[in-house]
Design a protein around this motif. Structure first.
Motif, PDB file in Angstrom:
ATOM      1  N   VAL A   1       0.877  -1.180   0.000  1.00  0.00           N
ATOM      2  CA  VAL A   1       0.000   0.000   0.000  1.00  0.00           C
ATOM      3  C   VAL A   1       0.910   1.224   0.000  1.00  0.00           C
ATOM      4  O   VAL A   1       1.153   1.866   1.034  1.00  0.00           O
ATOM      5  N   ILE A   2       1.427   1.549  -1.170  1.00  0.00           N
ATOM      6  CA  ILE A   2       2.578   2.435  -1.289  1.00  0.00           C
ATOM      7  C   ILE A   2       2.300   3.877  -0.896  1.00  0.00           C
ATOM      8  O   ILE A   2       3.235   4.639  -0.643  1.00  0.00           O
ATOM      9  N   TRP A   3       1.020   4.270  -0.849  1.00  0.00           N
ATOM     10  CA  TRP A   3       0.717   5.658  -0.507  1.00  0.00           C
ATOM     11  C   TRP A   3       0.664   5.887   0.999  1.00  0.00           C
ATOM     12  O   TRP A   3       0.554   7.029   1.439  1.00  0.00           O
ATOM     13  N   MET A   4       0.732   4.841   1.811  1.00  0.00           N
ATOM     14  CA  MET A   4       0.688   5.030   3.264  1.00  0.00           C
ATOM     15  C   MET A   4       1.917   5.786   3.756  1.00  0.00           C
ATOM     16  O   MET A   4       1.813   6.797   4.446  1.00  0.00           O
ATOM     17  N   VAL A   5       3.083   5.268   3.436  1.00  0.00           N
ATOM     18  CA  VAL A   5       4.358   5.929   3.759  1.00  0.00           C
ATOM     19  C   VAL A   5       5.096   6.071   2.433  1.00  0.00           C
ATOM     20  O   VAL A   5       5.839   5.177   2.028  1.00  0.00           O
ATOM     21  N   PRO A   6       4.872   7.171   1.726  1.00  0.00           N
ATOM     22  CA  PRO A   6       5.429   7.304   0.375  1.00  0.00           C
ATOM     23  C   PRO A   6       6.938   7.097   0.356  1.00  0.00           C
ATOM     24  O   PRO A   6       7.673   7.616   1.200  1.00  0.00           O
ATOM     25  N   GLY A   7       7.387   6.310  -0.615  1.00  0.00           N
ATOM     26  CA  GLY A   7       8.808   6.050  -0.750  1.00  0.00           C
ATOM     27  C   GLY A   7       9.360   5.076   0.274  1.00  0.00           C
ATOM     28  O   GLY A   7      10.581   4.967   0.424  1.00  0.00           O
ATOM     29  N   PHE A   8       8.479   4.338   0.951  1.00  0.00           N
ATOM     30  CA  PHE A   8       8.943   3.421   1.998  1.00  0.00           C
ATOM     31  C   PHE A   8       9.934   2.403   1.445  1.00  0.00           C
ATOM     32  O   PHE A   8       9.705   1.779   0.420  1.00  0.00           O
ATOM     33  N   THR A   9      11.040   2.258   2.161  1.00  0.00           N
ATOM     34  CA  THR A   9      11.981   1.157   1.944  1.00  0.00           C
ATOM     35  C   THR A   9      12.451   0.686   3.306  1.00  0.00           C
ATOM     36  O   THR A   9      12.489   1.453   4.285  1.00  0.00           O
ATOM     37  N   VAL A  10      12.817  -0.572   3.382  1.00  0.00           N
ATOM     38  CA  VAL A  10      13.336  -1.124   4.626  1.00  0.00           C
ATOM     39  C   VAL A  10      14.611  -0.397   5.038  1.00  0.00           C
ATOM     40  O   VAL A  10      14.816  -0.085   6.222  1.00  0.00           O
ATOM     41  N   GLU A  11      15.460  -0.100   4.073  1.00  0.00           N
ATOM     42  CA  GLU A  11      16.728   0.549   4.392  1.00  0.00           C
ATOM     43  C   GLU A  11      16.505   1.909   5.053  1.00  0.00           C
ATOM     44  O   GLU A  11      17.147   2.241   6.061  1.00  0.00           O
ATOM     45  N   GLN A  12      15.591   2.689   4.506  1.00  0.00           N
ATOM     46  CA  GLN A  12      15.365   4.032   5.032  1.00  0.00           C
ATOM     47  C   GLN A  12      14.782   3.997   6.436  1.00  0.00           C
ATOM     48  O   GLN A  12      15.129   4.836   7.282  1.00  0.00           O
ATOM     49  N   TYR A  13      13.911   3.035   6.703  1.00  0.00           N
ATOM     50  CA  TYR A  13      13.180   3.020   7.969  1.00  0.00           C
ATOM     51  C   TYR A  13      13.623   1.899   8.914  1.00  0.00           C
ATOM     52  O   TYR A  13      12.927   1.612   9.889  1.00  0.00           O
ATOM     53  N   ARG A  14      14.778   1.307   8.670  1.00  0.00           N
ATOM     54  CA  ARG A  14      15.214   0.182   9.489  1.00  0.00           C
ATOM     55  C   ARG A  14      15.271   0.515  10.980  1.00  0.00           C
ATOM     56  O   ARG A  14      14.787  -0.284  11.798  1.00  0.00           O
ATOM     57  N   PRO A  15      15.834   1.637  11.431  1.00  0.00           N
ATOM     58  CA  PRO A  15      15.848   1.906  12.877  1.00  0.00           C
ATOM     59  C   PRO A  15      14.443   1.981  13.478  1.00  0.00           C
ATOM     60  O   PRO A  15      14.204   1.444  14.572  1.00  0.00           O
ATOM     61  N   ARG A  16      13.528   2.636  12.775  1.00  0.00           N
ATOM     62  CA  ARG A  16      12.161   2.752  13.287  1.00  0.00           C
ATOM     63  C   ARG A  16      11.463   1.389  13.262  1.00  0.00           C
ATOM     64  O   ARG A  16      10.687   1.061  14.163  1.00  0.00           O
ATOM     65  N   LEU A  17      11.727   0.599  12.232  1.00  0.00           N
ATOM     66  CA  LEU A  17      11.177  -0.751  12.175  1.00  0.00           C
ATOM     67  C   LEU A  17      11.684  -1.592  13.339  1.00  0.00           C
ATOM     68  O   LEU A  17      10.930  -2.372  13.928  1.00  0.00           O
ATOM     69  N   ALA A  18      12.957  -1.419  13.684  1.00  0.00           N
ATOM     70  CA  ALA A  18      13.517  -2.181  14.803  1.00  0.00           C
ATOM     71  C   ALA A  18      12.838  -1.790  16.114  1.00  0.00           C
ATOM     72  O   ALA A  18      12.579  -2.646  16.973  1.00  0.00           O
ATOM     73  N   GLU A  19      12.536  -0.521  16.287  1.00  0.00           N
ATOM     74  CA  GLU A  19      11.824  -0.074  17.487  1.00  0.00           C
ATOM     75  C   GLU A  19      10.431  -0.694  17.550  1.00  0.00           C
ATOM     76  O   GLU A  19       9.989  -1.167  18.609  1.00  0.00           O
ATOM     77  N   LEU A  20       9.731  -0.697  16.417  1.00  0.00           N
ATOM     78  CA  LEU A  20       8.395  -1.267  16.394  1.00  0.00           C
ATOM     79  C   LEU A  20       8.453  -2.779  16.613  1.00  0.00           C
ATOM     80  O   LEU A  20       7.581  -3.348  17.293  1.00  0.00           O
ATOM     81  N   HIS A  21       9.450  -3.433  16.051  1.00  0.00           N
ATOM     82  CA  HIS A  21       9.620  -4.871  16.276  1.00  0.00           C
ATOM     83  C   HIS A  21       9.744  -5.170  17.776  1.00  0.00           C
ATOM     84  O   HIS A  21       9.104  -6.107  18.282  1.00  0.00           O
ATOM     85  N   HIS A  22      10.527  -4.376  18.469  1.00  0.00           N
ATOM     86  CA  HIS A  22      10.678  -4.585  19.910  1.00  0.00           C
ATOM     87  C   HIS A  22       9.340  -4.406  20.627  1.00  0.00           C
ATOM     88  O   HIS A  22       9.001  -5.191  21.533  1.00  0.00           O
ATOM     89  N   GLU A  23       8.575  -3.403  20.233  1.00  0.00           N
ATOM     90  CA  GLU A  23       7.263  -3.191  20.849  1.00  0.00           C
ATOM     91  C   GLU A  23       6.332  -4.371  20.579  1.00  0.00           C
ATOM     92  O   GLU A  23       5.583  -4.805  21.464  1.00  0.00           O
ATOM     93  N   LEU A  24       6.372  -4.900  19.362  1.00  0.00           N
ATOM     94  CA  LEU A  24       5.526  -6.044  19.026  1.00  0.00           C
ATOM     95  C   LEU A  24       5.935  -7.288  19.810  1.00  0.00           C
ATOM     96  O   LEU A  24       5.077  -8.066  20.264  1.00  0.00           O
ATOM     97  N   GLU A  25       7.231  -7.477  19.981  1.00  0.00           N
ATOM     98  CA  GLU A  25       7.723  -8.655  20.687  1.00  0.00           C
ATOM     99  C   GLU A  25       7.405  -8.599  22.180  1.00  0.00           C
ATOM    100  O   GLU A  25       7.188  -9.633  22.816  1.00  0.00           O
ATOM    101  N   THR A  26       7.362  -7.404  22.727  1.00  0.00           N
ATOM    102  CA  THR A  26       7.175  -7.284  24.184  1.00  0.00           C
ATOM    103  C   THR A  26       5.771  -6.864  24.587  1.00  0.00           C
ATOM    104  O   THR A  26       5.345  -7.143  25.708  1.00  0.00           O
ATOM    105  N   GLY A  27       5.036  -6.219  23.690  1.00  0.00           N
ATOM    106  CA  GLY A  27       3.734  -5.676  24.077  1.00  0.00           C
ATOM    107  C   GLY A  27       2.541  -6.204  23.302  1.00  0.00           C
ATOM    108  O   GLY A  27       1.403  -5.815  23.574  1.00  0.00           O
TER     109      GLY A  27
END
Length: 267
Positions: free
Chosen positions: A223-249
């Motif tokens: 769903v490319i219009w949600m976060v325009p230009g999304f790539t894993v590389e660009q958002y990896r730190p934020r993805l890692a933060e969310l991963h931790h929240e998902l794993e613990t909460g």
């Protein structure tokens, strides 16, 4: 907003490896078409009560000539029990055009490559039924033009601030004009300005849950219009933060907004 680095709970052993594996898997899978079955068991979304595919099937069963605008991979149209002849679908993205052609040609429907910009490549009053699921833009004047007198336009659309809990997790708070876009009442006004009579307008806010970071990556890639230009590389730190929240909460909860609009062209 995320906690300050010194306030964050250290990741559990193996959490980083699980993050890498989930992200790599989701970043590699195909996102062609509009089939979200890859998310089964990883994300859930409440469905609108009106049952769009069922309504389309009912209308198609009575139609003489039908058009599906921005068909995606043709999944909704392919689910219809009986298609009128002719039935035409438009799509702009080449991978979806190929997918929709393979799915719809055996049903007797024609797929037309179209840039999703006016004018529609059809004559005036060509169809007595026009449908569209989640159009990026609704060109109301064109819909009114290609509808025959007495014809119907039926569409399920994305409403305002849909899944914005996730959008704003990555992009931060959005301004009111962004959050308020895609207002159902604006759709009503635009339809009426094009000369159509709105006979049904319904909106719902629906619970959505993402259970793992792979589901988030897949969703944002598709769903490319949600976060325009999304790539894993660009958002990896934020993805890692969310991963931790998902794993613990537990699951990340957001809310999808949808509206159904049905409009008719006066006889």
């Amino acid at each position: 907003m995320p906690a300050a680095p010194e306030d964050r709970t250290p990741p559990e052993p193996g959490e980083a490896a699980r993050f890498d594996a989930l992200v790599a898997e989701a970043d590699a899978v195909s996102v062609d078409g509009w089939d979200f079955s890859w998310l089964d068991g990883r994300a859930t979304e409440e469905r609108p009560s009106w049952g769009y595919a069922r309504l389309v099937g009912e209308r198609m069963g009575r139609a003489r000539a039908a058009l599906d605008i921005q068909t995606g991979g043709g999944e909704v149209l392919a689910s219809v029990p009986k298609l009128p002849v002719p039935t035409v679908a438009t799509e702009s993205w080449p991978p979806n055009i190929a997918r929709a052609t393979a799915l719809l040609h055996p049903r007797g429907a024609v797929v037309v490559a179209d840039d999703d910009e006016p004018p529609l490549p059809f004559g005036d009053a060509a169809f007595d039924l026009v449908v569209s699921r989640h159009p990026v833009t609704t060109w109301w004047q064109e819909i009114a033009r290609v509808l025959a007198p007495g014809g119907t336009y039926l569409s399920q659309q994305v409403g305002p601030a849909s899944v914005f809990e996730l959008v704003e997790y990555f992009l931060g708070p959005q301004p009111p004009e962004v959050r308020g876009a895609r207002d159902p009442e604006r759709a009503r006004a635009d339809a009426e300005a094009a000369g159509l009579d709105v006979v049904d307008l319904r909106a719902e806010r629906l619970r959505t849950e993402f259970s793992d970071i792979g589901a988030v990556v897949y969703f944002l890639r598709k769903v490319i219009w949600m976060v325009p230009g999304f790539t894993v590389e660009q958002y990896r730190p934020r993805l890692a933060e969310l991963h931790h929240e998902l794993e613990t909460g537990g699951p990340f909860v957001a809310h999808t907004t949808r509206f159904l609009i049905e409009a008719r062209k006066p006889v």
